[in-house]
Design a protein around this motif. Sequence first.
Motif, mmCIF file in Angstrom:
data_model
loop_
_atom_site.group_PDB
_atom_site.id
_atom_site.type_symbol
_atom_site.label_atom_id
_atom_site.label_comp_id
_atom_site.label_asym_id
_atom_site.label_seq_id
_atom_site.Cartn_x
_atom_site.Cartn_y
_atom_site.Cartn_z
ATOM 1 N N VAL A 1 0.903 -1.172 0.122
ATOM 2 C CA VAL A 1 -0.071 -0.126 0.166
ATOM 3 C C VAL A 1 1.124 1.261 -0.080
ATOM 4 O O VAL A 1 1.806 1.435 0.973
ATOM 5 N N VAL A 2 0.630 1.911 -0.867
ATOM 6 C CA VAL A 2 1.448 3.317 -1.167
ATOM 7 C C VAL A 2 0.514 4.495 -0.537
ATOM 8 O O VAL A 2 -0.372 4.648 -1.096
ATOM 9 N N THR A 3 1.019 5.238 0.296
ATOM 10 C CA THR A 3 0.099 6.403 0.912
ATOM 11 C C THR A 3 0.846 7.740 0.640
ATOM 12 O O THR A 3 2.011 7.723 0.379
ATOM 13 N N THR A 4 0.045 8.645 0.810
ATOM 14 C CA THR A 4 0.664 10.084 0.726
ATOM 15 C C THR A 4 -0.353 11.131 1.523
ATOM 16 O O THR A 4 -1.448 10.622 1.372
ATOM 17 N N ALA A 5 0.112 12.113 2.139
ATOM 18 C CA ALA A 5 -0.721 12.958 2.681
ATOM 19 C C ALA A 5 -0.246 14.163 2.280
ATOM 20 O O ALA A 5 0.997 14.569 2.767
ATOM 21 N N LEU A 6 -1.333 15.026 1.683
ATOM 22 C CA LEU A 6 -0.883 16.263 1.354
ATOM 23 C C LEU A 6 -1.755 17.386 1.870
ATOM 24 O O LEU A 6 -3.072 17.324 1.986
ATOM 25 N N ARG A 7 -1.078 18.566 2.021
ATOM 26 C CA ARG A 7 -1.890 19.713 2.456
ATOM 27 C C ARG A 7 -2.921 19.984 1.634
ATOM 28 O O ARG A 7 -3.027 19.906 0.366
ATOM 29 N N ASP A 8 -4.216 20.407 2.164
ATOM 30 C CA ASP A 8 -5.324 20.543 1.661
ATOM 31 C C ASP A 8 -5.785 21.885 0.600
ATOM 32 O O ASP A 8 -6.771 22.138 0.189
ATOM 33 N N GLY B 1 -5.596 21.692 6.586
ATOM 34 C CA GLY B 1 -5.583 20.499 6.942
ATOM 35 C C GLY B 1 -4.843 19.546 5.893
ATOM 36 O O GLY B 1 -4.049 20.119 5.030
ATOM 37 N N TYR B 2 -5.500 18.271 5.649
ATOM 38 C CA TYR B 2 -4.697 17.543 4.707
ATOM 39 C C TYR B 2 -5.543 16.469 4.075
ATOM 40 O O TYR B 2 -6.447 15.895 4.812
#
Length: 332
Positions: free
Chosen positions: A115-122, A306-307
């Motif tokens: 599983v490849v994840t990313t979290a990016l500024r909204d 947020g993100y």
Amino acid sequence: MSTPLTSTDVKIRPFRPADLDAAVDLLVLAAGDDKRYRLTDRLTAAEPGQIHHALVAERAGVVVGAAKLTTEPAYPGTVSALVAVAESHRGQGVGSALAAELADLAAKTLAPGTVVTTALRDDLDRGRRFAERHGLVLTNHSVGWRFDLAGRGDELAALAASTADRAVVRVRVVDIDADEAVILECVGRTLAGLPVPGGEDQAVDLAYARSVIPDGAIVLLAEPCEPEGSPALGLTIVSTQAADWYTVYTGVDVAHRGRGVASALKTAALRHAYEAGAVAVTTHNDDTNEPILRANRALGMTPSVGYWSLVRTFDGRADGRAGPPPPAPPRR
């Protein structure tokens, strides 16, 4: 190089230790909940068998882009991906070239099903569209919150006392090293139902959870007033930073949610941050977790950046296309 650059004087090359500050400076601009200490850890720490790919884009000796694909050891079978480019160098194919290089490396080293994840500024719509073009699928949105501390010492002291009384708990600071076993046991009990990178069925390896807690963080436990010695009902972890501190985690045992324990923890953390000289405290919460959002509003927190959380299941291809996404985390 897999993707041509419109600017031919940009070179994509492997990350070097000397690139650390420049790479983190770039990546933190795009990162969702990853702060500098986490990015630094992931760029510099790799145990045998872990995925650890890091790249930079360089122009005239200056790092103008960075990318990483690294194991998230607390979440088995999960890796974290992130690409960032300096604002003045965007729109020239730098991000696409970095992403293509990462995809090639992924095809050579990731097992199918990873599983490849990313979290990016909204507030980075362009970044989200970029991630979605590379096969990542939106699973969650976390709302950002900020609480300004200036001049609110008396108010916070009163709030901390009243919320603890209403929840019938005592909140105390514990030592992150001496009480590590107690802290991690409480984290394990309070994670139930909370979004994690790999989705609803994602396992959590508590042996690595300590690495997610920054050195110097303040950890507070909420314990029942009676009987003495009972297990903690919840905890919060606050990262100490220069001005704005950050709430790394707040969790409450499932059987004790909805009783004000989270509010008692949050107000106690705000009071400790104020007394330590912090200017503000920021945090993130899933946008469907209405009880905690109400608690934040009641405390007087104001919305902040947020993100988005995005994932894809790696299927062995290097073309940036995704296999079916994992199940979405439970929305609370």
